[in-house]
Design a protein around this motif. Structure first.
Motif, PDB file in Angstrom:
ATOM      1  N   LEU A  40      86.405  22.422  49.731  1.00 42.71           N
ATOM      2  CA  LEU A  40      87.249  23.226  49.038  1.00 42.71           C
ATOM      3  C   LEU A  40      86.502  23.821  47.926  1.00 42.71           C
ATOM      4  O   LEU A  40      85.648  24.205  46.955  1.00 42.71           O
ATOM      5  N   PRO A  41      86.075  21.873  46.951  1.00 40.99           N
ATOM      6  CA  PRO A  41      84.994  21.740  45.792  1.00 40.99           C
ATOM      7  C   PRO A  41      83.952  22.729  46.214  1.00 40.99           C
ATOM      8  O   PRO A  41      82.747  23.492  45.242  1.00 40.99           O
ATOM      9  N   VAL A  79      81.518  29.847  41.619  1.00 41.73           N
ATOM     10  CA  VAL A  79      80.925  30.456  40.046  1.00 41.73           C
ATOM     11  C   VAL A  79      79.183  30.570  40.274  1.00 41.73           C
ATOM     12  O   VAL A  79      79.222  31.082  39.691  1.00 41.73           O
ATOM     13  N   LYS A  80      79.105  30.181  41.189  1.00 36.88           N
ATOM     14  CA  LYS A  80      77.259  29.326  40.474  1.00 36.88           C
ATOM     15  C   LYS A  80      76.767  31.144  40.932  1.00 36.88           C
ATOM     16  O   LYS A  80      75.784  31.784  40.588  1.00 36.88           O
ATOM     17  N   ILE A 107      84.602  26.517  45.710  1.00 41.02           N
ATOM     18  CA  ILE A 107      84.876  27.309  44.595  1.00 41.02           C
ATOM     19  C   ILE A 107      83.438  27.178  43.852  1.00 41.02           C
ATOM     20  O   ILE A 107      83.014  28.359  42.584  1.00 41.02           O
ATOM     21  N   ILE A 108      82.291  25.518  43.181  1.00 45.62           N
ATOM     22  CA  ILE A 108      81.493  25.495  42.798  1.00 45.62           C
ATOM     23  C   ILE A 108      80.582  26.798  43.153  1.00 45.62           C
ATOM     24  O   ILE A 108      80.133  27.058  42.284  1.00 45.62           O
ATOM     25  N   LEU A 145      75.491  20.361  44.007  1.00 43.92           N
ATOM     26  CA  LEU A 145      76.999  20.777  43.712  1.00 43.92           C
ATOM     27  C   LEU A 145      77.884  20.191  42.936  1.00 43.92           C
ATOM     28  O   LEU A 145      78.662  20.178  41.721  1.00 43.92           O
ATOM     29  N   LEU A 146      78.123  19.153  43.530  1.00 44.34           N
ATOM     30  CA  LEU A 146      79.556  18.518  43.383  1.00 44.34           C
ATOM     31  C   LEU A 146      78.809  16.869  42.835  1.00 44.34           C
ATOM     32  O   LEU A 146      77.718  16.545  43.214  1.00 44.34           O
TER      33      LEU A 146
END
Lengths: 548, 82
Positions: free
Chosen positions: A197-198, A205-206, A201-202, A331-332
């Motif tokens: 999921l992250p 956003v990006k 999400i990220i 991203l993480l």
């Protein structure tokens, strides 16, 4: 090397270690509940529907599925959604509503066993052996894929990853049997989603949300064609290289129904349900998460396409299959990164555990107990199952390297399925609805259907017949296998003796099966398989509308 | 007796336990995240949000187990009243 290496910290390893400990703990705890072979191979038929339903979807949510579908998302765009919405949900609903009464109602312990009762022993043996071989192959592919990913991401040696992965799956299945596999699959489902999921999400956003993503995809190499599912399928001039006929009949009908309705690694989850109603709801409950899984596979694939420079290389770190690992790297931050690594490892284990627990059941009940050692006591077969688990994993490691020769692992899996599952589905569907179909018609339709698919596959590999893509080949291979199997069944039946009516009770449509007692639990609307199934299919088609 | 043991071992307890632990760990990391982590995650406090999300899921699982403990395995005929 090093291009994919993640910046993992102590805390990420802590999260992974806690997961390993939990999974093994489930194995030990489940062991206490095993007192018979039915407990070991079928969880004592005691599971509630939400557990079997999530295990059902988790068994399919292997690392290959996730990594491969993200790769397909980057390569083919939104057409990858067909694998979920037309290529899975209708078949899952069909399994629950139409076929489960025969499977669960006839009290068979495996899919091959159903074939033995409906047809004859040669049909049974052919299917049991081909299933066992396929499961070991696929478990090996899973293992190899995991090792490659861990090597790239964490810098682990190939053999370290293979041994760690194999030993953990081995331990909990040998200890706890199907219960441990199912409980861990439910746990894995949540960990996989929490890990992926992250990224979505990220990533969103990006790129500026869904609108930003679509604008960037339009400007990418994939172009506008990557944003449509059906409107470009009048011909084959679309990213997938397949027309709507191939998608609807090849993928949506034959491949998908073959996989979901006759693949014992899936059906086994439903057979472990506590009653008929729970068994019927199992694949249908699984269909609801299946509708939404593209959000954490296909969408990240597209995000990777537009944010990772150079994705889509022929080989090296930037192949499509690395879409998700590359996004994890970019991203993480530590923390969710550990959960994502754990999720990937969990998804590999989910896929492999499904293959292994399917394999050990078929090997023990359908090969060993039926053809080798018949009348031993029950505890003997639990021991056989445990030994088969170990042997299956060891052989799986050996075959793991077959996977290395293919550019897209998912295509390899599809190719295998088209060989085994499509003719099986044809044989099943004719046999379930046409009581006149003879025992030998069952064998020959299965065998010749398989040969037809195999021949087409060889012609494709040797480039005698050219297809637009490997995927298009798998659609046509499945279609050919299906048609061959049906035609052979129709041709052979008149010349061979049919089965007596009393042999077919509960196995053929219109011959026993569903009773009022069975349907009692379905009266509450949210437990009604038919209603839930219709809702799932309607949702699947509704989801297509914005991406037509 | 074996069945009783099996009943004590409920998958909701396992999921709940793991996610509470994960939730706490990731939330704490989220509270400690500095500018470089924030920048990598495009300005999203992802550890904090995912940590709280996982914590909530874990607690919900445990709450569900508490409100609706596993039914007696012998009473096949459904847990309708739950």
């Amino acid at each position: 090397m090093g291009g994919l290496r993640l910046d993992v910290g102590l805390v990420d390893y802590l999260i992974l270690a806690i997961y390993f400990a939990t999974v093994l703990g489930v194995g030990f705890a489940a062991r206490r509940a095993i007192s018979s072979s039915a407990d070991f191979f079928l969880s004592g038929r005691s599971m509630p529907a939400w557990v079997t339903g999530l295990a059902f979807i988790s068994a399919n949510l292997g690392a290959l599925e996730i990594v491969g579908m993200a790769a397909n998302g980057a390569q083919y765009g939104l057409m990858t959604l067909h694998y979920y919405w037309i290529g899975a949900v209708p078949a899952m609903v069909f399994l629950g509503i139409v076929m489960m009464p025969f499977y669960y109602g006839s009290k068979v312990r495996s899919v091959p066993e159903f074939l033995r009762l409906r047809f004859n022993r040669p049909t049974h043996l052919f299917n049991a052996v081909s299933f066992a071989v396929a499961q070991v192959l696929i478990a090996g592919v899973n293992l190899y894929a995991l090792a490659l990913i861990l090597q790239a991401l964490l810098g682990w040696q190939l053999w370290t990853s293979i041994v760690v992965g194999a030993v953990i799956v081995l331990s909990y299945i040998v200890l706890g049997g199907l219960s441990a596999a199912i409980y861990n699959e439910v746990l894995q489902f949540f960990v996989i989603i929490a890990g992926l999921l992250p990224i979505t999400i990220i990533g969103l956003v990006k790129v500026g949300g869904v609108d930003g993503l679509f604008d960037k995809v339009r400007a990418s190499a994939l172009g506008d064609g990557g944003l449509h599912t059906w409107s470009t399928t009048g011909g084959t001039d679309n990213p997938l290289g397949a027309s709507w006929i191939g998608i609807v009949f090849g993928l949506g009908f034959v491949l998908s129904f073959g996989y979901w309705t006759t693949n014992f690694a899936e059906v086994q989850r439903a057979l472990s349900a506590k009653d008929m109603s729970a068994a019927r709801r199992t694949p249908i409950i699984g269909a609801f998460p299946k509708l939404l899984i593209p959000a954490v596979t296909v969408i990240p694939g597209l995000i990777a396409l537009v944010t990772v420079q150079g994705l889509g290389a022929e080989d090296g770190d930037y192949v499509y299959n690395n879409a998700i690992p590359l996004l994890m790297r970019d991203l993480l931050p530590n923390g969710v990164l550990g959960v994502a690594v754990t999720g990937l490892v969990a998804s590999f284990m989910a896929g492999m555990a499904a293959n292994v627990s399917g394999f050990n059941t078929v090997f023990t009940y359908d090969i060993w107990q039926t053809y080798v050692r018949k009348d031993r006591d029950d505890a003997y077969y639990v021991r056989v199952g445990r030994v088969a688990t170990v042997a299956g994993i060891v052989v799986g490691i050996g075959t793991a390297f077959i996977a290395a020769g293919f550019d897209n692992i998912m295509n390899y899996i599809q190719a295998l399925f088209s060989l085994f599952n499509a003719p099986l589905f044809a044989t099943f569907i004719v046999g379930m609805f046409w009581k006149r179909m003879s025992a030998w018609a069952g064998f020959w339709s299965l065998f010749l259907g398989f040969l037809a698919a195999f021949a087409l596959y060889i012609l494709h590999l040797t480039e005698v017949i050219k297809f637009n893509s490997d995927l298009e080949q798998s659609f046509w291979g499945a279609g050919l296998a299906f048609v061959t199997a049906v035609v052979v069944a129709l041709l052979i039946t008149p010349f061979t003796p049919g089965k007596r009516d009393d042999e077919l009770q509960g196995l053929v449509y219109g011959m026993g099966g569903m009773t009022g007692d069975v349907l009692a639990a379905d009266r509450v609307w949210w437990r009604n398989p038919v209603l839930l199934g219709v809702i799932a299919v309607v949702l699947a088609f509704a989801l297509y509308i914005p991406v037509w | 007796m074996e069945r009783k043991l099996a009943r004590l071992f409920d998958v909701r307890r396992v999921i709940g336990g793991l996610f509470v632990v994960y939730g706490v760990i990731v939330t704490v990391i989220g509270l400690l995240d500095g500018p470089s982590e924030m920048e990598k995650a495009q300005g999203v406090r992802i550890n904090l949000w995912m940590g709280l999300g996982m914590l909530a899921l874990g607690l919900l699982m445990l709450l569900w187990l508490r409100l609706n403990p596993p039914a007696e395995p012998d009473r096949k005929e459904s847990d309708q009243e739950g």
